[in-house]
Design a protein around this motif. Structure first.
Motif, mmCIF file in Angstrom:
data_model
loop_
_atom_site.group_PDB
_atom_site.id
_atom_site.type_symbol
_atom_site.label_atom_id
_atom_site.label_comp_id
_atom_site.label_asym_id
_atom_site.label_seq_id
_atom_site.Cartn_x
_atom_site.Cartn_y
_atom_site.Cartn_z
ATOM 1 N N LYS A 13 30.150 99.373 -11.313
ATOM 2 C CA LYS A 13 29.844 100.502 -10.431
ATOM 3 C C LYS A 13 30.350 100.291 -9.005
ATOM 4 O O LYS A 13 30.246 101.182 -8.173
ATOM 5 C CB LYS A 13 28.331 100.744 -10.368
ATOM 6 C CG LYS A 13 27.719 101.224 -11.656
ATOM 7 C CD LYS A 13 26.229 101.433 -11.470
ATOM 8 C CE LYS A 13 25.570 101.831 -12.776
ATOM 9 N NZ LYS A 13 24.104 101.864 -12.636
ATOM 10 N N GLN A 16 32.775 102.874 -7.685
ATOM 11 C CA GLN A 16 32.082 104.140 -7.444
ATOM 12 C C GLN A 16 31.256 104.046 -6.157
ATOM 13 O O GLN A 16 31.164 105.009 -5.394
ATOM 14 C CB GLN A 16 31.194 104.482 -8.645
ATOM 15 C CG GLN A 16 30.615 105.859 -8.599
ATOM 16 C CD GLN A 16 29.788 106.179 -9.846
ATOM 17 O OE1 GLN A 16 29.584 105.351 -10.722
ATOM 18 N NE2 GLN A 16 29.306 107.399 -9.904
ATOM 19 N N PRO A 79 17.106 103.468 -12.681
ATOM 20 C CA PRO A 79 17.901 104.548 -12.076
ATOM 21 C C PRO A 79 17.192 105.209 -10.888
ATOM 22 O O PRO A 79 16.898 106.401 -10.893
ATOM 23 C CB PRO A 79 18.097 105.520 -13.239
ATOM 24 C CG PRO A 79 16.874 105.324 -14.080
ATOM 25 C CD PRO A 79 16.524 103.864 -13.957
ATOM 26 N N TYR A 81 16.649 105.093 -6.335
ATOM 27 C CA TYR A 81 17.201 104.702 -5.043
ATOM 28 C C TYR A 81 16.141 104.901 -3.980
ATOM 29 O O TYR A 81 15.104 105.535 -4.199
ATOM 30 C CB TYR A 81 18.462 105.510 -4.713
ATOM 31 C CG TYR A 81 18.180 106.924 -4.260
ATOM 32 C CD1 TYR A 81 18.011 107.222 -2.911
ATOM 33 C CD2 TYR A 81 18.061 107.963 -5.179
ATOM 34 C CE1 TYR A 81 17.739 108.524 -2.497
ATOM 35 C CE2 TYR A 81 17.801 109.255 -4.773
ATOM 36 C CZ TYR A 81 17.638 109.522 -3.427
ATOM 37 O OH TYR A 81 17.363 110.807 -3.016
ATOM 38 N N ARG A 118 21.206 112.455 -0.911
ATOM 39 C CA ARG A 118 21.879 113.467 -1.744
ATOM 40 C C ARG A 118 23.164 112.928 -2.351
ATOM 41 O O ARG A 118 23.486 113.191 -3.510
ATOM 42 C CB ARG A 118 22.164 114.729 -0.931
ATOM 43 C CG ARG A 118 20.950 115.631 -0.757
ATOM 44 C CD ARG A 118 21.341 117.012 -0.244
ATOM 45 N NE ARG A 118 22.201 116.987 0.931
ATOM 46 C CZ ARG A 118 21.781 117.042 2.190
ATOM 47 N NH1 ARG A 118 20.497 117.135 2.449
ATOM 48 N NH2 ARG A 118 22.650 117.017 3.196
ATOM 49 N N GLU A 121 22.224 110.547 -5.211
ATOM 50 C CA GLU A 121 21.775 111.342 -6.364
ATOM 51 C C GLU A 121 22.956 111.969 -7.087
ATOM 52 O O GLU A 121 23.046 111.914 -8.316
ATOM 53 C CB GLU A 121 20.821 112.452 -5.907
ATOM 54 C CG GLU A 121 19.449 111.976 -5.542
ATOM 55 C CD GLU A 121 18.557 113.100 -5.033
ATOM 56 O OE1 GLU A 121 18.916 114.299 -5.161
ATOM 57 O OE2 GLU A 121 17.481 112.777 -4.498
ATOM 58 N N ALA A 122 23.872 112.585 -6.340
ATOM 59 C CA ALA A 122 25.003 113.290 -6.942
ATOM 60 C C ALA A 122 25.956 112.340 -7.656
ATOM 61 O O ALA A 122 26.443 112.651 -8.746
ATOM 62 C CB ALA A 122 25.758 114.072 -5.866
ATOM 63 N N PHE A 124 25.361 109.062 -8.728
ATOM 64 C CA PHE A 124 24.801 108.098 -9.673
ATOM 65 C C PHE A 124 23.681 108.662 -10.545
ATOM 66 O O PHE A 124 23.215 107.983 -11.460
ATOM 67 C CB PHE A 124 24.294 106.852 -8.931
ATOM 68 C CG PHE A 124 25.395 106.102 -8.242
ATOM 69 C CD1 PHE A 124 26.173 105.181 -8.933
ATOM 70 C CD2 PHE A 124 25.681 106.331 -6.903
ATOM 71 C CE1 PHE A 124 27.195 104.497 -8.301
ATOM 72 C CE2 PHE A 124 26.707 105.660 -6.262
ATOM 73 C CZ PHE A 124 27.472 104.741 -6.962
ATOM 74 N N GLY A 125 23.227 109.873 -10.271
ATOM 75 C CA GLY A 125 22.166 110.467 -11.070
ATOM 76 C C GLY A 125 20.823 109.775 -10.914
ATOM 77 O O GLY A 125 19.940 109.945 -11.747
ATOM 78 N N ALA A 126 20.663 109.016 -9.847
ATOM 79 C CA ALA A 126 19.407 108.302 -9.608
ATOM 80 C C ALA A 126 18.394 109.227 -8.934
ATOM 81 O O ALA A 126 18.767 110.233 -8.330
ATOM 82 C CB ALA A 126 19.658 107.074 -8.741
ATOM 83 N N GLU A 127 17.135 108.867 -9.038
ATOM 84 C CA GLU A 127 16.061 109.619 -8.391
ATOM 85 C C GLU A 127 15.462 108.779 -7.277
ATOM 86 O O GLU A 127 15.396 107.552 -7.382
ATOM 87 C CB GLU A 127 14.960 109.956 -9.396
ATOM 88 C CG GLU A 127 15.383 110.948 -10.456
ATOM 89 C CD GLU A 127 14.216 111.327 -11.365
ATOM 90 O OE1 GLU A 127 13.049 111.273 -10.918
ATOM 91 O OE2 GLU A 127 14.491 111.668 -12.514
#
Length: 166
Positions: A13, A16, A79, A81, A118, A121-122, A124-127
């Motif tokens: 990763k 990325q 997953p 952050y 934001r 989230e966008a 890595f799709g983490a919450e």
């Protein structure tokens, strides 16, 4: 050994993460964006900081400067952050004070933290890990911290949040 193996897997990763930092530089050109990932912690980290600004000091302290910003962290263990604030005070090149801010962040840090969150989230799709959950005490030794001092924040992100290279 498992932790090192997980980092080896998660290094996929890294490119990325570098893209994330390039995107932050593009949308936040007035800030210094830095890579603060250390494999001794359990997360990727980036810093978004102001330049040093003079602050008033007492006569005997000499000239002082301050910089502030936020740190974005993406856990390699789950997953999730977090984004927290930091402020450093300097005399010359020496850091004389460091202060960490969690929710609620000071007003000047809030919009910056939202941009970083934001983007994470966008990409890595983490919450976001809620602060109340991050403060949950856990029965694990994390780095040099032992229960009851260890929290979920320490395990998922860092035991030394003010220690980032800026």
């Amino acid at each position: 050994m498992r932790f090192q193996a997980l980092w080896k897997q998660e290094f996929e990763k890294l490119e990325q993460w570098r893209v994330l930092m390039r995107e932050l530089r593009a949308v936040l050109p007035q800030f210094e964006i830095g890579h603060a990932t250390a494999t001794s912690t359990s997360c990727f980290r980036c810093t978004v900081f102001t330049n040093r600004q003079p602050v008033e000091a007492s006569h005997e302290d000499g000239p002082r400067e301050r910089r502030w910003g936020v740190v974005g962290c993406l856990s390699i263990l789950a997953p999730v952050y977090t984004v927290y604030g930091l402020q450093y005070d300097y005399t010359g090149q020496d850091v004389i004070a460091a202060k960490v801010f969690f929710d609620p962040l000071p007003p000047e840090m809030q919009a910056l933290a939202e941009v970083v969150g934001r983007k994470i989230e966008a990409m890595f799709g983490a919450e976001a890990l809620p602060r109340e959950l991050a403060e949950t005490r856990i029965p694990l030794i994390v780095e040099f911290l032992e229960p009851p001092a260890t929290t979920l924040f320490h395990a998922l992100f860092s035991t030394d949040p003010e220690n980032v290279a800026v």
